[in-house]
Design an enzyme around this catalytic site. Structure first.
Site: not given
Length: 468
Positions: A320, A406
């Site tokens: 990410s 997340h």
């Protein structure tokens, strides 16, 4: 390319509504050409609300109104919507009268009836117009795009905020996760859909059709959510790489070669079967659905699908970006330069000062390759502290939007990756730093509850080692 397919989408919508507009029902409406356009709009809206002639006539009238709306420029659309909100909003006199009756009522049954009447009175007539559009061909897409326009016009037309909020409420109910369908996208999917993937990719731009073909190769997966009212439009999609071990460099991951680029239905080619699924890009495709979250469901559904299809996968991780890191560092250093209190630990302020030559609009280094080992250590330290300790103002949640997403889903901050994205946008966002969030299926629920309930962030020992 994106403009081309967007133009085609709009042309298709106009065409579908033109057929309804040109029906005998609408040709017989006989609008007075001497009317101003606002008077014509009032008459058209009133006719739609009256529903004279039954459902077919109402549908045709809505198509006429929608077709005329689509032909307007932005200024004309805002003018129309202001008229819709201001003249077809809640009847406040009726609301006040019902409330007065409710206050005067001394019988619970009578109050219950009045409460039902009050709920009906609080529904603005313009909501009924929106629901008429929903029943038209491609009407759901029209309303999603309308909300995207309303969000885009927030500063120019603050008076339309009530319409935007009302439309968001409608869309949130229509796009409930129970109505969404998860589908895999492959190189054999329709070309129009593949074209949309290229246009909607928001994390790592797809450079060409060959680039897209690599991302849909046999060692890759792409899944998207679709809505029955928008069957040809992805709502959100995720790109996945099947590899051995947790990947740390997105350029290598995306640009890796596979001799069988078109073999999307075969098992990944490798001497050993991959043990890890890397989620390296999640893109929201519809701006009009901003704030209506289903990305968390997407990841969990894809994990379940991959487990069924490829049982040898043992790890599920992201690779990410850290999109707000550098801007956060810039703001802290600017505050320190002005003598303002940052509330940061002295060690963090010292590390920021050591990175002073990299911050600001014109850093001397343009990629991680030109950074000293001391500066690298400082950046890694600052990144770890930022992900685990920087909070949204007044909240106990992660400041970084990707981290918050997340962590809310129950992931763990697993590993930091120096030079994970060496391209210009990676440098400008986070000095090339990327992070892996690990989805350990045995701890997802526990991590989610700890983060949402107590603000506690699950973190690996490898990340903790960056602290001094």
């Amino acid at each position: 390319m994106s403009q081309t397919f967007l133009d085609r989408t709009l042309d298709n919508l106009r065409g579908a509504w033109r057929e309804l507009r040109d029906s005998p029902v609408v040709r017989g409406l006989g609008f007075d050409e001497s009317q101003t356009r606002q008077d014509r709009w009032r008459e058209q809206i009133a006719d739609c609300l009256a529903r004279r002639g039954g459902a077919v006539s109402a549908r045709a009238r809505a198509a006429t109104l929608g077709h005329d709306f689509l032909r307007l420029d932005d200024a004309g659309k805002r003018e129309f919507l202001h008229l819709l909100v201001n003249e077809f909003g809640v009847d406040r006199d009726r609301v006040a009268a019902v409330m007065a009756d409710w206050t005067a009522a001394d019988d619970l049954a009578e109050q219950a009836l009045l409460e039902t009447e009050l709920r009906a009175a609080l529904v603005p007539p313009f909501r009924l117009i929106l629901k008429e559009f929903n029943s038209l061909p491609q009407g759901v897409k029209f309303l999603v795009d309308l909300r995207a326009d309303l969000l885009r016009w927030r500063k120019e037309a603050p008076g339309l905020a009530i319409l935007e909020r009302d439309l968001k409420t409608l869309l949130a109910s229509w796009f409930d996760i129970g109505f969404l369908e998860l589908s895999r996208i492959t190189w054999n999917s329709p070309a129009a859909l593949l074209e949309k993937l290229i246009a909607y990719e928001a994390v790592h731009a797809i450079q060409s059709w060959d680039d897209l073909k690599r991302r849909l190769a046999s060692d890759r997966r792409c899944f998207a959510f679709f809505h029955p009212g928008m069957p040809d439009e992805p709502l959100i999609f995720v790109e996945v790489a099947l590899v051995n071990g947790i990947a740390g460099n997105v350029d290598e991951l995306i640009e890796s070669k596979d001799d069988d680029l078109g073999g999307t239905e075969k098992a990944p080619k490798s001497e050993t079967k991959p043990d890890t699924a890397i989620f390296y890009s999640i893109s929201n495709a519809q701006a009009g659905l901003a704030g209506i979250s289903f990305g968390d469901f997407l990841i969990k559904r894809v994990v379940a699908q991959l487990q069924r299809d490829l049982p040898h996968l043992k790890q599920f991780s992201t690779l990410s970006p850290i999109p707000a890191l550098r801007s956060w560092m810039d703001r802290q250093l600017d505050a320190m330069a002005k003598g303002e209190e940052t509330g940061l630990p002295k060690a963090i302020e010292a590390a920021l000062t050591d990175c002073d030559d990299l911050l600001g609009p014109k850093p001397p280094a343009t990629s991680p390759d030109g950074v000293s080992e001391r500066t690298r250590a400082n950046i890694e330290y600052l990144t770890a502290w930022y992900l685990l300790n920087a909070k949204r103002p007044g909240m106990d949640t992660a400041f970084d939007p990707v981290a918050h997403f997340h962590l809310s889903n129950g992931a763990r901050v697993e590993r930091l990756n120096w030079n994970g994205n060496a391209k210009e946008n990676g440098w400008n966002q986070s000095f090339g730093m990327m992070v892996n969030y690990l989805y350990d299926l045995s701890t997802i629920e526990k991590n989610h509850e700890s983060y949402v309930g107590q603000g506690k962030i699950a973190v690996s020992s490898a990340v903790k080692r960056h602290f001094r």
